[in-house]
Write an enzyme that holds these catalytic residues in place. Structure first.
Site, PDB file in Angstrom:
ATOM      1  N   ASP A 263      13.004   8.847 -13.556  1.00  0.00           N
ATOM      2  CA  ASP A 263      12.998   9.314 -14.937  1.00  0.00           C
ATOM      3  C   ASP A 263      13.761  10.634 -15.037  1.00  0.00           C
ATOM      4  O   ASP A 263      13.519  11.552 -14.235  1.00  0.00           O
ATOM      5  CB  ASP A 263      11.560   9.508 -15.417  1.00  0.00           C
ATOM      6  CG  ASP A 263      11.486   9.896 -16.882  1.00  0.00           C
ATOM      7  OD1 ASP A 263      11.558   8.997 -17.735  1.00  0.00           O
ATOM      8  OD2 ASP A 263      11.371  11.113 -17.167  1.00  0.00           O
TER       9      ASP A 263
ATOM     10  N   ASN B 269      19.089  15.560 -25.293  1.00  0.00           N
ATOM     11  CA  ASN B 269      19.607  14.882 -26.477  1.00  0.00           C
ATOM     12  C   ASN B 269      19.571  15.778 -27.702  1.00  0.00           C
ATOM     13  O   ASN B 269      20.533  15.837 -28.478  1.00  0.00           O
ATOM     14  CB  ASN B 269      18.786  13.612 -26.745  1.00  0.00           C
ATOM     15  CG  ASN B 269      19.515  12.338 -26.324  1.00  0.00           C
ATOM     16  OD1 ASN B 269      20.724  12.340 -26.126  1.00  0.00           O
ATOM     17  ND2 ASN B 269      18.771  11.268 -26.180  1.00  0.00           N
TER      18      ASN B 269
ATOM     19  N   ASP C 292      24.299   9.877 -24.054  1.00  0.00           N
ATOM     20  CA  ASP C 292      24.803   8.634 -23.467  1.00  0.00           C
ATOM     21  C   ASP C 292      25.663   8.919 -22.242  1.00  0.00           C
ATOM     22  O   ASP C 292      25.593   8.206 -21.225  1.00  0.00           O
ATOM     23  CB  ASP C 292      25.613   7.850 -24.501  1.00  0.00           C
ATOM     24  CG  ASP C 292      24.730   7.202 -25.563  1.00  0.00           C
ATOM     25  OD1 ASP C 292      23.500   7.177 -25.377  1.00  0.00           O
ATOM     26  OD2 ASP C 292      25.286   6.720 -26.558  1.00  0.00           O
TER      27      ASP C 292
ATOM     28  N   GLU D  32      15.488   6.555 -20.732  1.00  0.00           N
ATOM     29  CA  GLU D  32      16.045   7.413 -19.671  1.00  0.00           C
ATOM     30  C   GLU D  32      15.441   7.090 -18.308  1.00  0.00           C
ATOM     31  O   GLU D  32      15.533   7.878 -17.370  1.00  0.00           O
ATOM     32  CB  GLU D  32      15.799   8.890 -20.001  1.00  0.00           C
ATOM     33  CG  GLU D  32      14.352   9.337 -20.009  1.00  0.00           C
ATOM     34  CD  GLU D  32      13.680   9.169 -21.356  1.00  0.00           C
ATOM     35  OE1 GLU D  32      12.696   9.886 -21.607  1.00  0.00           O
ATOM     36  OE2 GLU D  32      14.128   8.332 -22.165  1.00  0.00           O
TER      37      GLU D  32
END
Length: 322
Positions: free
Chosen positions: A194, A202, A211, A238
């Site tokens: 993770d 983000n 991305d 993620e």
């Protein structure tokens, strides 16, 4: 006046030959099996019961890549791969005994063409008992169909953003590896990865950069994976996951450490971000060995639990399910 061909006569042909047909008014009388198959839409061979090819049309010659080499007189079973020869003999016996109303198929088989190329085909067998016993083989090339199906399968099991396997691909491979490893009494490890504080990344830099971050982390995971690892997948959002057959807990932890170091070394200056911008990952590892877990789902849950322990331990670290 032209003499009509015997209707049961076989012409030794592998390509179209219009000279057999004569005038239109005489066409019906000169129609025999050998010339008739030349005008069929499918690839067709006429074969004797002992396997000798007596007649074939142009499409059969093309399918078997026999345009430049003789086709008539060859043994048809020699074109079949070894695993299909026994299957074909079984079909012949069935139709000869009229078990299948003189027809069998379609059956999927593989042929080795005159130039050595292997093709998947669909084969139907019909039996002509009179006046002399013969087999009619109708073939359909499945190569393009198989390639298209494989492409669709890959698309259905691949994550479009990272190019790794997606959740569907991961689940299919985990089930497969679980069966193989448990039957062989080999260890099987799963690592769930993770990205730490990805939501903050983000929010700070935008989803386009997010991305790009996912793609960079995916590439780093692939670089860190050993050659005998079976699969790396984007597990969701993620999160990523690894399937490591024949890896015990010690070797799985080593893989996780390699992933950790590879991600730590990532920079985002090429994306216009500051040199200080970096990411890390938390990882959970679980290993099936000697029946520790009853199912692949239990193994996966153990790895997921270990991941949450790693997050609770301060992130950028590795925890095991043991």
């Amino acid at each position: 006046m032209k003499t009509a061909h015997n209707k049961n006569q076989l012409q030794p042909l592998a390509l179209n030959d219009d000279s057999l047909w004569g005038d239109e008014n005489d066409m019906a009388s000169c129609l025999d099996i050998g010339s008739f198959v030349q005008y069929l839409a499918e690839a067709v061979l006429i074969v004797s019961p002992d396997g000798i090819i007596e007649c074939g049309n142009a499409k059969a010659a093309l399918l078997l890549n026999c345009i430049g080499t003789p086709l008539i007189g060859r043994q048809w079973p020699e074109f079949l791969t070894s695993r299909c020869q026994q299957q074909y003999e079984g079909l012949v016996q069935l139709v000869a005994k009229r078990v299948l109303s003189l027809q069998a198929g379609p059956s999927e088989m593989a042929v080795r063409c005159a130039d050595g190329v292997i093709k998947d085909i669909e084969l139907s067998v019909s039996f002509l008992p009179e006046p002399a016993a013969r087999l009619v083989l109708v073939m359909r090339d499945l190569s393009r169909y198989k390639a298209e199906c494989e492409q669709l399968r890959l698309q259905a099991t691949t994550d479009a953003l990272t190019g790794l396997a997606n959740r569907r691909g991961f689940d299919e491979q985990l089930h497969k590896q679980w069966q193989q490893c448990t039957e062989a009494r080999l260890p099987l490890s799963v690592v769930i990865i993770d990205i730490d504080f990805f939501k903050q990344f983000n929010d700070s830099y935008g989803h386009i950069q997010g991305d790009a971050c996912l793609r960079k982390v995916a590439a780093a995971i692939v670089r860190a994976m050993p050659t005998d690892a079976k699969l790396a997948a984007r597990y969701g959002g993620e999160e990523f996951a690894l399937i490591l057959p024949n890896h015990n807990e010690i070797s799985a932890i080593k893989v996780a450490r390699d992933v950790q170091q590879a991600v730590r070394q990532l920079t985002f200056r090429d994306a216009g971000l500051a040199a200080t911008v970096s990411v890390s990952v938390s990882q959970g590892v679980a290993t099936e060995v000697n029946g520790q877990y009853r199912t692949s789902m239990a193994l996966l849950c153990a790895a997921d639990t270990a991941l949450y322990r790693a997050k609770a331990d301060g992130r950028d670290c590795i925890n095991t399910g043991s």
